[in-house]
Design a protein around this motif. Sequence first.
Motif, PDB file in Angstrom:
ATOM      1  N   ASP A 206     -28.920 -26.658  35.464  1.00 55.90           N
ATOM      2  CA  ASP A 206     -27.302 -27.374  35.887  1.00 55.90           C
ATOM      3  C   ASP A 206     -27.332 -28.900  35.661  1.00 55.90           C
ATOM      4  N   GLY A 207     -26.203 -29.405  35.501  1.00 51.53           N
ATOM      5  CA  GLY A 207     -25.949 -30.888  35.565  1.00 51.53           C
ATOM      6  C   GLY A 207     -26.518 -31.552  36.889  1.00 51.53           C
ATOM      7  N   HIS A 208     -27.121 -32.649  36.722  1.00 53.67           N
ATOM      8  CA  HIS A 208     -27.476 -33.445  38.205  1.00 53.67           C
ATOM      9  C   HIS A 208     -26.547 -33.756  38.965  1.00 53.67           C
ATOM     10  N   ALA A 209     -25.312 -34.039  38.610  1.00 59.51           N
ATOM     11  CA  ALA A 209     -24.126 -34.336  39.573  1.00 59.51           C
ATOM     12  C   ALA A 209     -23.729 -33.163  40.231  1.00 59.51           C
ATOM     13  N   ARG A 210     -23.461 -31.742  39.614  1.00 55.85           N
ATOM     14  CA  ARG A 210     -23.146 -30.716  40.202  1.00 55.85           C
ATOM     15  C   ARG A 210     -24.256 -30.084  41.261  1.00 55.85           C
ATOM     16  N   ALA A 211     -25.517 -30.421  40.718  1.00 55.89           N
ATOM     17  CA  ALA A 211     -26.843 -29.968  41.569  1.00 55.89           C
ATOM     18  C   ALA A 211     -26.612 -30.654  43.036  1.00 55.89           C
ATOM     19  N   LEU A 212     -26.289 -31.997  42.838  1.00 58.40           N
ATOM     20  CA  LEU A 212     -26.303 -32.854  44.033  1.00 58.40           C
ATOM     21  C   LEU A 212     -25.173 -32.362  44.768  1.00 58.40           C
ATOM     22  N   VAL A 213     -24.011 -32.198  44.325  1.00 58.21           N
ATOM     23  CA  VAL A 213     -22.809 -31.544  45.135  1.00 58.21           C
ATOM     24  C   VAL A 213     -23.190 -30.291  45.887  1.00 58.21           C
ATOM     25  N   ASN A 214     -23.856 -29.642  45.417  1.00 61.69           N
ATOM     26  CA  ASN A 214     -24.498 -28.201  46.005  1.00 61.69           C
ATOM     27  C   ASN A 214     -25.584 -28.647  47.174  1.00 61.69           C
ATOM     28  N   GLY A 215     -26.372 -29.637  46.851  1.00 64.89           N
ATOM     29  CA  GLY A 215     -27.181 -30.184  47.710  1.00 64.89           C
ATOM     30  C   GLY A 215     -26.593 -30.810  49.023  1.00 64.89           C
ATOM     31  N   GLU A 216     -25.295 -31.492  48.775  1.00 67.76           N
ATOM     32  CA  GLU A 216     -24.477 -32.179  49.881  1.00 67.76           C
ATOM     33  C   GLU A 216     -23.921 -30.984  50.903  1.00 67.76           C
ATOM     34  N   ARG A 217     -23.486 -30.068  49.923  1.00 70.50           N
ATOM     35  CA  ARG A 217     -22.586 -29.029  50.831  1.00 70.50           C
ATOM     36  C   ARG A 217     -23.757 -28.035  51.836  1.00 70.50           C
ATOM     37  N   LEU A 218     -24.957 -27.987  51.052  1.00 70.58           N
ATOM     38  CA  LEU A 218     -25.842 -27.480  52.009  1.00 70.58           C
ATOM     39  C   LEU A 218     -26.696 -28.000  52.907  1.00 70.58           C
ATOM     40  N   PHE A 219     -26.997 -29.191  52.658  1.00 70.44           N
ATOM     41  CA  PHE A 219     -28.094 -30.017  53.382  1.00 70.44           C
ATOM     42  C   PHE A 219     -27.450 -31.413  54.041  1.00 70.44           C
ATOM     43  N   GLY A 220     -26.346 -31.928  53.337  1.00 73.02           N
ATOM     44  CA  GLY A 220     -26.061 -33.440  53.529  1.00 73.02           C
ATOM     45  C   GLY A 220     -25.184 -33.569  54.521  1.00 73.02           C
ATOM     46  N   ARG A 221     -24.689 -34.734  54.597  1.00 70.11           N
ATOM     47  CA  ARG A 221     -23.621 -35.298  55.710  1.00 70.11           C
ATOM     48  C   ARG A 221     -22.240 -34.857  55.700  1.00 70.11           C
ATOM     49  N   VAL A 222     -21.988 -34.448  54.321  1.00 71.99           N
ATOM     50  CA  VAL A 222     -20.713 -34.049  54.231  1.00 71.99           C
ATOM     51  C   VAL A 222     -20.384 -32.447  54.201  1.00 71.99           C
ATOM     52  N   ARG A 223     -21.542 -31.862  54.623  1.00 79.40           N
ATOM     53  CA  ARG A 223     -21.173 -30.240  54.791  1.00 79.40           C
ATOM     54  C   ARG A 223     -20.091 -30.235  55.640  1.00 79.40           C
ATOM     55  N   ASP A 379     -33.842 -41.160  49.474  1.00 77.87           N
ATOM     56  CA  ASP A 379     -35.485 -41.258  49.334  1.00 77.87           C
ATOM     57  C   ASP A 379     -35.944 -40.235  48.257  1.00 77.87           C
ATOM     58  N   SER A 380     -35.117 -39.126  47.997  1.00 74.85           N
ATOM     59  CA  SER A 380     -35.548 -38.052  46.986  1.00 74.85           C
ATOM     60  C   SER A 380     -34.338 -37.507  46.610  1.00 74.85           C
ATOM     61  N   VAL A 381     -33.540 -38.353  45.844  1.00 68.48           N
ATOM     62  CA  VAL A 381     -32.298 -37.686  45.250  1.00 68.48           C
ATOM     63  C   VAL A 381     -32.541 -36.834  43.951  1.00 68.48           C
ATOM     64  N   LEU A 382     -33.670 -37.362  43.287  1.00 63.72           N
ATOM     65  CA  LEU A 382     -33.729 -36.676  41.976  1.00 63.72           C
ATOM     66  C   LEU A 382     -34.187 -35.348  42.230  1.00 63.72           C
ATOM     67  N   ALA A 383     -35.401 -35.396  43.345  1.00 69.36           N
ATOM     68  CA  ALA A 383     -36.079 -34.006  43.465  1.00 69.36           C
ATOM     69  C   ALA A 383     -35.134 -33.146  44.305  1.00 69.36           C
ATOM     70  N   VAL A 384     -34.314 -33.421  45.183  1.00 71.52           N
ATOM     71  CA  VAL A 384     -33.393 -32.860  45.449  1.00 71.52           C
ATOM     72  C   VAL A 384     -32.328 -32.063  44.611  1.00 71.52           C
ATOM     73  N   ALA A 385     -32.153 -33.102  43.671  1.00 70.04           N
ATOM     74  CA  ALA A 385     -31.067 -32.327  42.662  1.00 70.04           C
ATOM     75  C   ALA A 385     -31.707 -31.337  41.799  1.00 70.04           C
ATOM     76  N   GLY A 386     -32.954 -31.328  41.574  1.00 73.68           N
ATOM     77  CA  GLY A 386     -33.645 -30.199  40.913  1.00 73.68           C
ATOM     78  C   GLY A 386     -33.888 -28.957  41.814  1.00 73.68           C
TER      79      GLY A 386
END
Length: 401
Positions: A206-223, A379-386
């Motif tokens: 997937d695209g990295h912006a969409r991947a990071l939205v999913n990371g935020e909604r699962l594990f981030g402060r904006v859940r 500290d790990s935004v690219l790793a979290v994106a993947g």
Amino acid sequence: MPRTAAPLLASHSPNSPVPRAADSDRRRTNASVILRSVLEHGPVARSTISRLTGLSPASVTDYCARFTELGLIRESATPQRSKGVGRPHVPVDLDASRFVVGGVHVAVPYTTVALLDLRGRVVAERRIGHDSSLADPARVLARAAEGLDTLLTEAAGATPLGVGVAAGGWVDRDSGTIVDHPLLGWRDVPVRELLGARTGLPVHVDGHARALVNGERLFGRVRGSRSVLHLFVGNVVDAAFATNDEVHHGPRSQAGAIAHLPLRGGTEPCGCGRVGCLQVELSERTLCRRAREAGIVDGVNPTHVVTAAERGDPVAVRLLTQRARMVGRAVGLLLDILNPETVVVTELGVIRREDCLRALREEVGDARASAVVPTSFPDSVLAVAGGSVMLDVLYRDPLSV
């Protein structure tokens, strides 16, 4: 060496009737909300999960038994009593000790490979610089597979569930293809096929912006936010938008392509023939070129500009805060169009410096400034994106990964 993904149970036996589509969708949804409840609230009693999800206690107990059998959750060692009386509850929690997912992020200068646990925490990570074979995606992905294999070998006992791949440009999630990445010169690269053959694991892309939205909604402060916009500002600049826990992809996953949106006050000429397009104005390439022209750095690493600012170089500070203000203009434009509840910005200066975050919010304006936050994974935004590409698949359909 190709690896075998952890086998998960089928949702029905071979001798049972073929389930109707509606039944399958309901089971998938129920499994998802229960595992998400354990993620968000664990250790948590089954009775609490029932109350939070609205599902019957019997259904919750059944799904939790299946998750336990699969190794996704485990019972807490310490039973809990409700208000100190009655029969003690045995809460359940994620079992983050057994499974990992692979994460691959393909950037312009390097590829990041990582292992993440079921809570989205980075277990291991390494960067692989791109060499003269940059134009050969098969070589880049082969080296990524080798890097993942090394990490898995070092993480003795961890069982991989699959691999998530994130990248900028036009990425078609359904076909697992990077359709067009102009800065890499990649077109129609079958990432899922190439990396799957190398690793022997399920691969999702997937695209990295969409991947990071999913990371935020699962594990981030904006859940829990009802709508989230993510703006990624690196060498590639793109965005993603999610409402009610669903990321908008559009036909062939083209949503979020904002590289050529006009940015007020922009001065950079773009290859499209116009001036002030969003990506060319905000990209790290432009930041580094301006820093070189000012004599601050002599390379193409944007972190060196941040380092110069931390040492007190006023020109470096000015370049970073000016860029942050332009990012704020882009955020304001997207706020006007989409009106999200929360905006998450991944941009180097905003992540590292309070003055950059302040400049961005000032440009957005007081009425909406509080809605804008930096990434939850500085500290790990690219790793979290993947990794989030694969973890999103897990949490959406945990019984059939």
